[in-house]
Design an enzyme around this catalytic site. Structure first.
Site, short mmCIF file in Angstrom:
data_model
loop_
_atom_site.label_atom_id
_atom_site.label_comp_id
_atom_site.label_asym_id
_atom_site.label_seq_id
_atom_site.Cartn_x
_atom_site.Cartn_y
_atom_site.Cartn_z
N SER A 1 16.44 -5.77 6.69
CA SER A 1 17.83 -5.56 7.10
C SER A 1 18.46 -4.48 6.21
O SER A 1 19.28 -3.69 6.68
CB SER A 1 18.62 -6.86 7.00
OG SER A 1 18.50 -7.40 5.71
N SER A 2 18.07 -4.42 4.94
CA SER A 2 18.70 -3.43 4.05
C SER A 2 18.28 -2.01 4.41
O SER A 2 19.10 -1.10 4.44
CB SER A 2 18.45 -3.75 2.59
OG SER A 2 17.16 -4.23 2.38
N ALA B 1 14.98 -12.24 5.22
CA ALA B 1 13.79 -12.76 5.91
C ALA B 1 12.60 -11.82 5.81
O ALA B 1 11.57 -12.02 6.45
CB ALA B 1 14.13 -13.04 7.38
N THR C 1 0.83 -1.21 0.00
CA THR C 1 0.00 0.00 0.00
C THR C 1 0.87 1.26 0.00
O THR C 1 0.40 2.32 -0.41
CB THR C 1 -0.90 0.04 1.25
OG1 THR C 1 -0.09 -0.24 2.40
CG2 THR C 1 -2.02 -0.98 1.16
N ASP D 1 9.61 0.64 5.00
CA ASP D 1 10.73 0.04 5.73
C ASP D 1 11.57 1.10 6.45
O ASP D 1 11.87 0.98 7.64
CB ASP D 1 11.64 -0.75 4.78
CG ASP D 1 10.88 -1.75 3.94
OD1 ASP D 1 9.74 -2.09 4.32
OD2 ASP D 1 11.41 -2.18 2.91
N LEU E 1 12.56 -8.71 6.86
CA LEU E 1 12.48 -7.85 8.05
C LEU E 1 13.29 -6.56 7.84
O LEU E 1 13.63 -5.87 8.79
CB LEU E 1 12.96 -8.61 9.29
CG LEU E 1 12.12 -9.86 9.61
CD1 LEU E 1 12.70 -10.62 10.79
CD2 LEU E 1 10.66 -9.49 9.89
C1 GLA Z 1 8.88 -4.15 0.75
C2 GLA Z 1 9.11 -2.70 0.34
C3 GLA Z 1 8.11 -1.78 1.06
C4 GLA Z 1 6.68 -2.27 0.90
C5 GLA Z 1 6.58 -3.77 1.17
C6 GLA Z 1 5.23 -4.34 0.83
O1 GLA Z 1 9.16 -4.32 2.10
O2 GLA Z 1 10.42 -2.32 0.60
O3 GLA Z 1 8.26 -0.46 0.61
O4 GLA Z 1 6.19 -1.95 -0.38
O5 GLA Z 1 7.54 -4.51 0.47
O6 GLA Z 1 4.24 -3.74 1.58
#
Ligand code: GLA
Length: 388
Positions: free
Chosen positions: A127-128, A123, A36, A172, A125
Site C-alpha cells: 500500500s505504501s 498486509a 532478490t 514494489d 501488498l
Molecule cells: C519488500 C520490499 C521489496 C522487496 C521485498 C522482498 O516488499 O519493499 O523491495 O525487497 O520486500 O522481496
C-alpha cells in the site's frame, strides 16, 4: 472504479470543490523472487486489483493540505520543505515524493488532496509503494511535468529510501507502475529495461490469504537483512573476484563451494537469495511452457527457504502454507513480500479458486481461531494519471 468515485465525492465533502486530477496505483503481489531485488536479482510479480487513489486540485500559496480517508485525519506541509511527520506516518510517503521532485528541480505548487484506497494496510501488498506511485502521477497530472513509468517507479523508490527510511529495492514501485492486465511481471533488477510481461494463463488464478499477522518494515529489520546480503556479496567478491558486486553474481554451485567463511547471519541469507534467483528463472520457464506444477513447486521451495534460511516467515504464514497443501486445485504457495506477517500467495487452478479459498479459510480458522481475509485477485494494468 468505485474507489475513485468515492475519492472524488469525499474530496468534495472535505474541501468544498471538485478535484481536477487523480493518481491511481495498484498494490502488488510478489509471486517469486524474495529479497532478490536489492541483490540485483530477478523478480516475478503482479499488479493487483486493489488500488490507492489520490485526487485533488492545485491551490495558491505554499502549503499542501492532505486528508486521509483511511485514517480519517487531515495534515498539512510546506511543499518547499517537507519534514518527517512522526504522528501521521502516512503523510511521509506523500512528502517523500514531493521532496524527491524538489531535488530534481521539478517544482510543484500548493495543492489539496484526498487519499483513499482498498489495498489492505500492513498486509504486505505494498500500500505504501502504491501511495508513492499514485502521488507522483497525481502531481504529474496536476503540474504538467514529464516522467515515464520507470522513472516514476525509481522516484517513488527514492522517496521510500531517502525520506521514509526503508532501504527497499525496486519490486514494489516497479510492479505498481508497470503491471499489465492478466500478466505477471518478470524483471531483471540489474537492468530495469529487461522486463517482460508473461501471461498468467487461462488455467491459473492467484489467491491471496492474509495471515492477519501485521507486517511492518519500517523498524530497521529490513535494512539489517539487506546489510547481511551485501556483506555476503563482499565475501564472495573476495573469493571469486571483483566481478561479484551483488549476490546476483554468485551461482548456486559457487555458493556451495565457497560459503565457508560466512558467519551465521550472512550464510543462510546468501543461500536464500542465490537459490531464489534460480527459482525465479525455473518458475518463469515453467510458466512459459504452461507447466504450473513447476511454478508451484518453486513457490513451495521459496517458502521453505524463507522459513529455514532467510528467517522472514512467522508461525501464521507457516500455518497458512501447511493449510493450503493438499486442497484440490492447489499448485503451490509462499509468503509474499518482506515477510514476518502479511499474505501468502497461492497458485491455484482457476476453476477451483472459489472452493480453494473457502477450504483454506476453514482450515486456517480451525487451526488458529483466526479469520483470514482470502482474496482471489486479478492481475491488472499499472498505475495511471487521470484528468477529472
Ligand atoms: C519488500 C520490499 C521489496 C522487496 C521485498 C522482498 O516488499 O519493499 O523491495 O525487497 O520486500 O522481496
Amino acid at each position: 472504479m468505485q474507489v475513485l468515485q468515492n475519492a472524488i465525492s469525499e474530496f468534495t465533502n472535505v474541501f468544498g470543490e471538485a478535484p481536477t486530477a487523480a493518481g491511481i496505483a495498484p498494490g502488488r503481489v510478489e509471486v517469486l523472487g524474495n529479497h532478490t531485488d536489492y541483490n540485483d536479482g530477478f523478480i516475478l510479480s503482479a499488479a493487483i486489483d486493489r488500488h490507492i487513489v489520490i485526487v485533488g486540485r492545485a491551490i495558491s500559496g505554499t502549503t499542501a493540505h492532505v486528508y486521509s480517508g483511511s485514517f480519517r485525519t487531515g495534515e498539512t506541509f510546506e511543499v518547499a520543505s517537507p519534514a518527517k511527520n512522526e504522528k501521521n506516518f502516512w503523510l511521509n510517503y506523500i512528502q517523500g515524493v514531493v521532496a524527491e521532485l524538489n531535488k530534481k528541480n521539478i517544482k510543484t505548487g500548493a495543492f489539496e488532496a484526498y487519499v483513499t484506497g482498498d489495498v489492505p494496510l500492513g498486509a504486505g501488498l505494498s500500500s505504501s509503494a502504491a501511495l508513492e506511485v499514485a502521488t507522483l502521477l497525481f502531481l504529474k497530472q496536476l503540474f504538467g511535468f514529464e516522467m515515464d513509468q520507470i522513472d516514476v517507479a525509481l522516484t517513488a523508490q527514492a522517496a521510500e529510501n531517502k525520506f521514509v527510511g526503508v532501504n527497499c529495492g525496486i519490486l514494489d514501485q516497479f510492479s505498481s507502475a508497470m503491471g499489465k492486465k492478466d500478466h505477471l511481471i518478470y524483471l531483471d533488477c540489474r537492468d530495469l529495461k529487461k522486463y517482460d510481461h508473461i501471461p498468467l494463463g487461462e488455467n491459473a488464478a492467484l489467491v491471496l490469504a492474509n495471515s492477519m499477522a501485521k507486517h511492518a518494515l519500517a523498524d530497521g529489520t529490513y535494512n539489517r537483512l539487506r546489510e547481511h546480503c551485501h556483506s555476503a556479496a563482499r565475501h564472495f567478491a573476495g573469493v571469486l573476484g571483483s566481478h561479484v558486486t551483488h549476490l546476483r553474481d554468485v551461482s548456486v554451485d559457487e555458493f556451495d563451494h565457497n560459503h565457508h567463511g560466512l558467519d551465521q547471519d550472512t550464510r543462510p541469507r546468501a543461500k536464500h537469495v542465490i537459490t531464489e534467483n534460480q527459482r525465479v528463472l525455473d518458475g518463469v520457464a515453467g510458466l512459459k511452457s504452461g507447466n504450473l506444477s513447476v511454478m508451484g513447486d518453486c513457490m513451495l521451495a521459496s517458502h521453505a527457504s524463507s522459513r529455514d534460511d532467510f528467517g522472514n516467515s512467522c508461525d501464521e504464514l507457516d500455518m497458512l502454507v501447511r493449510c493450503s497443501i493438499g486442497i484440490d486445485g492447489f499448485y503451490g504457495c509462499r509468503l509474499s513480500g518482506g515477510g514476518f506477517g502479511g499474505c501468502t500467495v497461492n497458485l491455484v487452478q482457476r476453476d477451483k479458486a472459489e472452493s480453494f479459498a473457502a477450504e483454506l479459510a476453514d482450515r486456517y480458522k480451525a487451526q488458529t481461531g483466526i479469520d483470514a481475509d482470502i482474496y482471489i485477485c486479478k492481475a491488472v494494468d499499472g498505475a495511471q494519471a487521470k484528468a477529472l
